[in-house]
Design an enzyme around this catalytic site. Structure first.
Site, short mmCIF file in Angstrom:
data_model
loop_
_atom_site.label_atom_id
_atom_site.label_comp_id
_atom_site.label_asym_id
_atom_site.label_seq_id
_atom_site.Cartn_x
_atom_site.Cartn_y
_atom_site.Cartn_z
CD GLU A 77 34.45 13.34 6.65
OE1 GLU A 77 34.20 14.41 7.26
OE2 GLU A 77 35.56 13.08 6.18
CD GLU B 43 33.29 12.22 11.36
OE1 GLU B 43 32.96 13.33 11.81
OE2 GLU B 43 34.18 12.08 10.50
CD GLU C 76 30.11 15.71 12.80
OE1 GLU C 76 31.29 16.07 12.54
OE2 GLU C 76 29.21 16.52 13.12
CG HIS D 186 31.86 17.67 7.04
ND1 HIS D 186 32.77 17.49 8.06
CD2 HIS D 186 31.06 18.69 7.43
CE1 HIS D 186 32.55 18.37 9.01
NE2 HIS D 186 31.51 19.11 8.67
CD GLU E 228 35.00 18.21 4.20
OE1 GLU E 228 34.83 17.46 5.17
OE2 GLU E 228 35.86 19.12 4.19
CD GLU F 141 33.33 15.13 15.14
OE1 GLU F 141 33.46 16.19 15.77
OE2 GLU F 141 33.96 14.89 14.08
NE ARG G 20 38.37 19.74 9.27
CZ ARG G 20 39.51 19.31 8.75
NH1 ARG G 20 40.49 20.17 8.52
NH2 ARG G 20 39.69 18.04 8.46
CG ASP H 112 -1.74 1.26 1.38
OD1 ASP H 112 -1.75 2.06 0.44
OD2 ASP H 112 -2.35 1.43 2.45
NE ARG I 109 33.85 22.14 6.80
CZ ARG I 109 34.30 21.20 7.64
NH1 ARG I 109 34.80 20.07 7.16
NH2 ARG I 109 34.22 21.37 8.95
#
Length: 470
Positions: free
Chosen positions: A130, A220, A132, A269, A358, A212, A339, A51, A360
């Site tokens: 990655e 992580e 967390e 990330h 990457e 982390e 970062r 369904d 972020r």
């Protein structure tokens, strides 16, 4: 595995049940289980009915019949069931037209991979998320007409340094100092190892795990990159294993991005690159060792970031993480090593094979199939239109003054704002029929009606602090 091979695999493992897993529009696994007597080669073509009107964001009740088609290549033994159970991921098909269902996130991801190949730009998009998450010892929440409350707790929480725990042994990470302490401060090492080993058991290549930044059990575990659909499949197994191992230890795990006030939230990330004929296409002689194609891909991500936010940071809670001061990027710039930028070019290795970007600002509450597909489509749009990402910003963005930040675009400040941007910027998602207009419209309407509107209707506990004595 082929259908015949997966049937032989089931017999070899003395399987008594077959679990069929698929994804709702929002990003949660659904499943039903059948005895192995139903495991015949015919179900890999004919499927099994269910369904579709009872699945979030899917069919209306007057057109509810749908089919699940198991993907034999995804067959593994479920590591948590008491009875020996074969688990397979499924694709969703319309029983009348026999066409793949446009609102099936796995179908969207498969179309994104096909679109990449159709452009001739590359043949494989690799993604490496990655995620967390927090592991708590207790969680309670309620909302009614006359009260609202939530409560989370962890023996690791720095807020518990003065609690009588009979005895309290200390060793609780200070706020924003949870990154990489050894045991006994890191009390979750053995649980993460158990999670990692089970992930390997279901076929995911793993890289490392660690505590982390946040106090209160933030963790992580990193998995190796994989092609888009495979990576999204792996992410679902990742979440399933994390939650079930936590429960096995009488704990609870959450991928909610901001469950704790005043400490870091959980991001995801996402590393990504495009390859062709076994060769990486983002390595070159430009800034940070990047190719022109790679820079255009970054240009596409930055150009469409505010729309992407609706898929990669998909909840109202996501925007409680995306604020300055908690290592979550809100400024739409790119850089190497930095970062604080929304897009980073990691500089760990000089190898061309390691060259990737990457992104972020995603968080782990997202639907990986949709998030990865949307980012790929944005990057490809940048390549196809030769979108210049501008100059890199190799400064600590959090330390810049208002004048320096004035001309740098920022992510939306709320889910409502992200959806408004998505309404006006989604044509790049429709190329190759990867996302359909129906999927975009349904995503926006669901998020507004079920999440934003309902949140706005309810008084918040902090409003009593601000306004009760007005």
């Amino acid at each position: 595995m082929t259908p015949k091979e997966v049937i032989d695999f089931a017999k070899k493992n003395n399987t008594v049940m077959v679990d069929l897993k698929f994804m709702d529009l929002l990003g949660t696994w659904q499943h039903f289980t059948v005895p192995t007597s139903e495991l015949e080669e015919s179900i890999f073509e004919e499927g099994l009915g269910f369904d579709g009107s009872s699945i979030r964001g899917w069919q209306a009740i007057h057109a509810s019949d749908m089919l699940v088609i198991p993907d034999a290549a995804t067959g593994v033994m479920d590591p948590f069931t008491q009875a020996s159970t074969l688990s397979m991921l499924c694709n969703i098909v319309d029983p009348i037209t026999k066409e793949k269902y446009t609102r099936d996130p796995r179908n969207i991801a498969q179309k994104a991979e096909a679109y990449l190949k159709s452009t001739g730009l590359g043949d494989t998009a690799y993604f490496g998320p990655e995620p967390e998450f927090f592991v708590f010892d207790d969680v309670r929440y309620e909302s009614d007409v006359n009260h609202a409350a939530y409560y989370v707790d962890s023996r690791e929480g720095n807020w518990n340094t003065g609690r009588d725990e009979g005895p309290n042994l200390g060793y609780k990470p200070r706020y924003k100092e949870g990154y990489f302490p050894v045991s006994p401060t890191d009390s979750l090492n053995d649980i993460r190892t158990e999670m990692t080993l089970l992930m390997e058991k279901v076929g995911i290549q793993m890289e490392c795990h660690h505590h982390e930044v946040a106090s209160g059990g933030q963790c992580e575990i990193d998995m190796r990159f994989a092609s888009l659909v495979k990576c999204a499949d792996n992410l679902m197994w990742y979440k399933y294993i994390v939650k079930n191992v936590a429960r096995r230890h009488n704990k609870t795990a959450t991928f909610m991005p901001k469950p704790i006030f005043g400490d870091n939230g959980s991001g995801m990330h996402v590393h990504q690159s495009i390859w062709k004929d076994g060769k990486p296409l983002f390595a070159g002689n430009g800034y940070a060792g990047f190719s022109e194609m790679g820079m255009y891909y970054i240009g596409g991500i930055l150009k469409h970031s505010r729309a992407l936010a609706a898929f990669v940071a998909p909840g109202t809670n996501s925007y409680k993480r995306l604020v300055p001061g908690f290592e979550a990027p809100v400024t739409l710039a790119y850089s190497s090593r930095n970062r604080s930028a929304a897009v980073r070019i990691p500089m760990y290795s000089p190898s061309p094979k390691a060259k990737r970007l990457e992104v972020r600002f995603p968080d782990p509450s997202c639907n990986g199939y949709l998030a990865f597909s949307a980012m790929l489509m944005a990057g490809l749009d940048g390549i196809e239109n030769k979108t210049d990402p501008g100059e890199p910003l190799d400064k600590d963005i959090y330390a810049l003054g208002p004048e320096e930040l004035a001309n740098i675009p920022r992510l939306p400040a709320s889910l409502e704002e992200a959806l408004e941007v998505l309404e006006g910027d989604h044509q790049f998602l429709l190329k190759g029929d990867v996302f359909t207009q129906d999927v975009v419209d349904r995503w926006i309407s669901y998020k507004r009606e079920v999440e934003i509107d309902e949140m706005q209707l309810r008084p918040h506990p902090y409003e009593f602090f601000l306004y009760y004595d007005a």
